[in-house]
Design a protein around this motif. Structure first.
Motif, PDB file in Angstrom:
ATOM      1  N   VAL A  43       0.850  -1.190   0.000  1.00  0.00           N
ATOM      2  CA  VAL A  43       0.000   0.000   0.000  1.00  0.00           C
ATOM      3  C   VAL A  43       0.887   1.243   0.000  1.00  0.00           C
ATOM      4  CG1 VAL A  43      -1.763   1.257   1.305  1.00  0.00           C
ATOM      5  CG2 VAL A  43      -1.803  -1.248   1.234  1.00  0.00           C
ATOM      6  N   ALA A  44       0.594   2.181  -0.897  1.00  0.00           N
ATOM      7  CA  ALA A  44       1.402   3.398  -1.068  1.00  0.00           C
ATOM      8  C   ALA A  44       2.832   2.990  -1.435  1.00  0.00           C
ATOM      9  CB  ALA A  44       1.363   4.285   0.171  1.00  0.00           C
ATOM     10  N   CYS A  45       2.950   2.223  -2.500  1.00  0.00           N
ATOM     11  CA  CYS A  45       4.213   1.567  -2.867  1.00  0.00           C
ATOM     12  C   CYS A  45       5.281   2.508  -3.418  1.00  0.00           C
ATOM     13  CB  CYS A  45       3.946   0.447  -3.864  1.00  0.00           C
ATOM     14  SG  CYS A  45       3.422   1.013  -5.502  1.00  0.00           S
ATOM     15  N   GLY A  46       4.931   3.739  -3.740  1.00  0.00           N
ATOM     16  CA  GLY A  46       5.936   4.664  -4.267  1.00  0.00           C
ATOM     17  C   GLY A  46       6.558   4.137  -5.544  1.00  0.00           C
ATOM     18  N   ARG A  47       7.892   4.031  -5.554  1.00  0.00           N
ATOM     19  CA  ARG A  47       8.619   3.563  -6.737  1.00  0.00           C
ATOM     20  C   ARG A  47       8.772   2.043  -6.766  1.00  0.00           C
ATOM     21  NH1 ARG A  47      11.675   7.331  -4.716  1.00  0.00           N
ATOM     22  NH2 ARG A  47      13.497   6.029  -4.549  1.00  0.00           N
ATOM     23  N   ALA A  77       0.538  -3.843  -6.003  1.00  0.00           N
ATOM     24  CA  ALA A  77       1.231  -2.627  -5.563  1.00  0.00           C
ATOM     25  C   ALA A  77       0.362  -1.421  -5.902  1.00  0.00           C
ATOM     26  CB  ALA A  77       2.585  -2.523  -6.248  1.00  0.00           C
ATOM     27  N   VAL A  78       0.014  -0.625  -4.890  1.00  0.00           N
ATOM     28  CA  VAL A  78      -0.928   0.478  -5.048  1.00  0.00           C
ATOM     29  C   VAL A  78      -0.251   1.803  -4.734  1.00  0.00           C
ATOM     30  CG1 VAL A  78      -3.123   1.431  -4.245  1.00  0.00           C
ATOM     31  CG2 VAL A  78      -2.807  -1.053  -4.321  1.00  0.00           C
ATOM     32  N   ASP A  79      -0.453   2.790  -5.605  1.00  0.00           N
ATOM     33  CA  ASP A  79       0.045   4.136  -5.338  1.00  0.00           C
ATOM     34  C   ASP A  79      -0.735   5.148  -6.165  1.00  0.00           C
ATOM     35  OD1 ASP A  79       2.644   5.251  -3.809  1.00  0.00           O
ATOM     36  OD2 ASP A  79       2.208   6.546  -5.523  1.00  0.00           O
ATOM     37  N   VAL A  80      -0.691   6.398  -5.743  1.00  0.00           N
ATOM     38  CA  VAL A  80      -1.387   7.485  -6.446  1.00  0.00           C
ATOM     39  C   VAL A  80      -0.588   7.995  -7.641  1.00  0.00           C
ATOM     40  CG1 VAL A  80      -0.429   9.365  -5.048  1.00  0.00           C
ATOM     41  CG2 VAL A  80      -2.714   9.603  -6.077  1.00  0.00           C
ATOM     42  N   SER A  81       0.706   7.761  -7.647  1.00  0.00           N
ATOM     43  CA  SER A  81       1.596   8.378  -8.632  1.00  0.00           C
ATOM     44  C   SER A  81       1.867   7.481  -9.836  1.00  0.00           C
ATOM     45  CB  SER A  81       2.930   8.734  -7.969  1.00  0.00           C
ATOM     46  OG  SER A  81       3.884   9.103  -8.935  1.00  0.00           O
ATOM     47  N   PRO A  82       1.415   7.876 -11.024  1.00  0.00           N
ATOM     48  CA  PRO A  82       1.765   7.118 -12.221  1.00  0.00           C
ATOM     49  C   PRO A  82       3.280   7.051 -12.438  1.00  0.00           C
ATOM     50  CG  PRO A  82      -0.023   8.640 -12.704  1.00  0.00           C
ATOM     51  CD  PRO A  82       0.477   8.964 -11.323  1.00  0.00           C
ATOM     52  N   ALA A  83       3.991   8.113 -12.105  1.00  0.00           N
ATOM     53  CA  ALA A  83       5.453   8.111 -12.267  1.00  0.00           C
ATOM     54  C   ALA A  83       6.106   7.109 -11.322  1.00  0.00           C
ATOM     55  CB  ALA A  83       6.024   9.508 -12.043  1.00  0.00           C
ATOM     56  N   GLY A  84       5.614   7.025 -10.097  1.00  0.00           N
ATOM     57  CA  GLY A  84       6.137   6.045  -9.154  1.00  0.00           C
ATOM     58  C   GLY A  84       5.874   4.629  -9.621  1.00  0.00           C
ATOM     59  N   LEU A  85       4.660   4.379 -10.076  1.00  0.00           N
ATOM     60  CA  LEU A  85       4.307   3.045 -10.576  1.00  0.00           C
ATOM     61  C   LEU A  85       5.137   2.674 -11.801  1.00  0.00           C
ATOM     62  CD1 LEU A  85       0.441   3.292 -10.159  1.00  0.00           C
ATOM     63  CD2 LEU A  85       2.023   1.974  -8.726  1.00  0.00           C
ATOM     64  N   ASP A 101      -1.164 -12.718   2.345  1.00  0.00           N
ATOM     65  CA  ASP A 101      -0.250 -13.324   3.314  1.00  0.00           C
ATOM     66  C   ASP A 101       0.690 -12.290   3.926  1.00  0.00           C
ATOM     67  OD1 ASP A 101      -1.024 -16.176   2.820  1.00  0.00           O
ATOM     68  OD2 ASP A 101      -0.450 -15.572   0.792  1.00  0.00           O
ATOM     69  N   VAL A 102       0.930 -11.216   3.188  1.00  0.00           N
ATOM     70  CA  VAL A 102       1.754 -10.103   3.674  1.00  0.00           C
ATOM     71  C   VAL A 102       1.096  -8.804   3.218  1.00  0.00           C
ATOM     72  CG1 VAL A 102       4.028  -8.985   3.614  1.00  0.00           C
ATOM     73  CG2 VAL A 102       3.871 -11.480   3.461  1.00  0.00           C
ATOM     74  N   VAL A 103       0.919  -7.870   4.158  1.00  0.00           N
ATOM     75  CA  VAL A 103       0.428  -6.528   3.834  1.00  0.00           C
ATOM     76  C   VAL A 103       1.450  -5.543   4.360  1.00  0.00           C
ATOM     77  CG1 VAL A 103      -1.372  -4.798   4.230  1.00  0.00           C
ATOM     78  CG2 VAL A 103      -2.005  -7.197   3.861  1.00  0.00           C
ATOM     79  N   VAL A 104       1.943  -4.693   3.447  1.00  0.00           N
ATOM     80  CA  VAL A 104       2.958  -3.700   3.783  1.00  0.00           C
ATOM     81  C   VAL A 104       2.403  -2.300   3.536  1.00  0.00           C
ATOM     82  CG1 VAL A 104       5.244  -2.785   3.194  1.00  0.00           C
ATOM     83  CG2 VAL A 104       4.844  -5.252   3.144  1.00  0.00           C
ATOM     84  N   CYS A 105       2.640  -1.425   4.479  1.00  0.00           N
ATOM     85  CA  CYS A 105       2.333  -0.006   4.300  1.00  0.00           C
ATOM     86  C   CYS A 105       3.508   0.753   4.907  1.00  0.00           C
ATOM     87  CB  CYS A 105       1.024   0.371   4.972  1.00  0.00           C
ATOM     88  SG  CYS A 105       0.535   2.079   4.650  1.00  0.00           S
ATOM     89  N   GLN A 106       4.322   1.300   4.053  1.00  0.00           N
ATOM     90  CA  GLN A 106       5.545   1.958   4.509  1.00  0.00           C
ATOM     91  C   GLN A 106       5.515   3.441   4.144  1.00  0.00           C
ATOM     92  OE1 GLN A 106       9.393   0.066   4.845  1.00  0.00           O
ATOM     93  NE2 GLN A 106      10.117   1.374   3.192  1.00  0.00           N
ATOM     94  N   ARG A 107       5.643   4.254   5.167  1.00  0.00           N
ATOM     95  CA  ARG A 107       5.741   5.708   5.008  1.00  0.00           C
ATOM     96  C   ARG A 107       4.455   6.366   4.503  1.00  0.00           C
ATOM     97  NH1 ARG A 107       9.895   4.791   7.309  1.00  0.00           N
ATOM     98  NH2 ARG A 107      12.018   4.963   6.611  1.00  0.00           N
ATOM     99  N   PHE A 108       3.318   5.757   4.793  1.00  0.00           N
ATOM    100  CA  PHE A 108       2.033   6.372   4.478  1.00  0.00           C
ATOM    101  C   PHE A 108       1.127   6.156   5.678  1.00  0.00           C
ATOM    102  CE2 PHE A 108      -2.351   6.149   2.875  1.00  0.00           C
ATOM    103  CZ  PHE A 108      -2.442   7.413   2.295  1.00  0.00           C
ATOM    104  N   ARG A 109       0.737   7.240   6.306  1.00  0.00           N
ATOM    105  CA  ARG A 109      -0.110   7.147   7.490  1.00  0.00           C
ATOM    106  C   ARG A 109      -1.508   7.634   7.150  1.00  0.00           C
ATOM    107  NH1 ARG A 109      -1.451  10.977  11.447  1.00  0.00           N
ATOM    108  NH2 ARG A 109      -2.383   9.960  13.244  1.00  0.00           N
ATOM    109  N   ALA A 110      -2.462   6.747   7.285  1.00  0.00           N
ATOM    110  CA  ALA A 110      -3.868   7.068   7.067  1.00  0.00           C
ATOM    111  C   ALA A 110      -4.688   6.251   8.064  1.00  0.00           C
ATOM    112  CB  ALA A 110      -4.286   6.762   5.639  1.00  0.00           C
ATOM    113  N   PRO A 111      -4.872   6.768   9.280  1.00  0.00           N
ATOM    114  CA  PRO A 111      -5.604   6.008  10.302  1.00  0.00           C
ATOM    115  C   PRO A 111      -6.976   5.519   9.850  1.00  0.00           C
ATOM    116  CG  PRO A 111      -4.514   7.878  11.309  1.00  0.00           C
ATOM    117  CD  PRO A 111      -4.350   8.035   9.815  1.00  0.00           C
ATOM    118  N   ALA A 112      -7.627   6.247   8.954  1.00  0.00           N
ATOM    119  CA  ALA A 112      -8.928   5.809   8.459  1.00  0.00           C
ATOM    120  C   ALA A 112      -8.824   4.493   7.680  1.00  0.00           C
ATOM    121  CB  ALA A 112      -9.553   6.886   7.570  1.00  0.00           C
TER     122      ALA A 112
END
Length: 180
Positions: free
Chosen positions: A43-47, A63-71, A106-117
């Motif tokens: 989640v919020a995978c960046g590059r 792999a999920v992110d808002v940035s087309p350039a990062g993806l 089996d693995v969920v990663v969220c690194q450097r993105f904080r969204a309590p909701a």
């Protein structure tokens, strides 16, 4: 997320270029906990550094992110390092909610993105016995701010999980936990 935020992330990712595959921060020294098969969500995978690393270990990754350039940078990194077809790149604005309902992972990663909701959705995405790996900016050892987690936030948010490792210091909080 506002269009200008997406453009800002695109600009940042383009300036840095392609990175290198690497495990998430909270897993350093604990790589043996990562399964060699199964499904992973970054989640919020960046590059895509973590997504490519996970795929290289044998996991099928979303792999999920808002940035087309990062993806795009992640996809380029994956061409050299990850087996073909192991990563599905998803462009989505996480401020609009959790973008995927593909079952559990089996693995969920969220690194450097904080969204309590999104914490309940992250928890729900972890399969029984699965691993949750979260790193966020923290108020602990830092001046604070709206993007920083309060002390104990991650442990409280994922209270139903077995905590394998938790660390808060120097402006970061890491949680490594297993879903019962």
């Amino acid at each position: 997320m506002v269009t200008s935020d997406r453009e800002d992330w695109d600009r940042r990712h383009r300036a840095v270029g392609i990175g290198s595959a690497q495990p998430p921060d909270a897993l350093r020294g604990r790589l043996d906990l990562v399964p060699g098969t199964g499904r992973a969500l970054d989640v919020a995978c960046g590059r895509g550094a973590v997504a490519v690393w996970l795929a290289g270990r044998g996991l099928d990754v979303v792999a999920v992110d808002v940035s087309p350039a990062g993806l795009a940078a992640g996809a380029e990194l994956a061409t050299d390092l990850a087996p073909p077809g192991r990563i599905r790149w998803v462009e989505a604005d996480l401020d609009d909610g959790f973008p995927t309902d593909d079952g559990s992972y089996d693995v969920v990663v969220c690194q450097r993105f904080r969204a309590p909701a999104l914490y309940p959705a992250l928890a729900a995405a972890v399969a029984p016995g699965g691993l949750l790996v979260v790193t966020v900016l923290s108020e602990v050892g830092d001046a604070g701010g709206r993007f920083r987690a309060a002390p104990g936030e991650l442990v409280a948010a994922f209270a139903g999980f077995e905590v394998l490792a938790h660390h808060e210091a120097d402006g970061e909080a890491h949680l490594l936990a297993r879903r019962p």
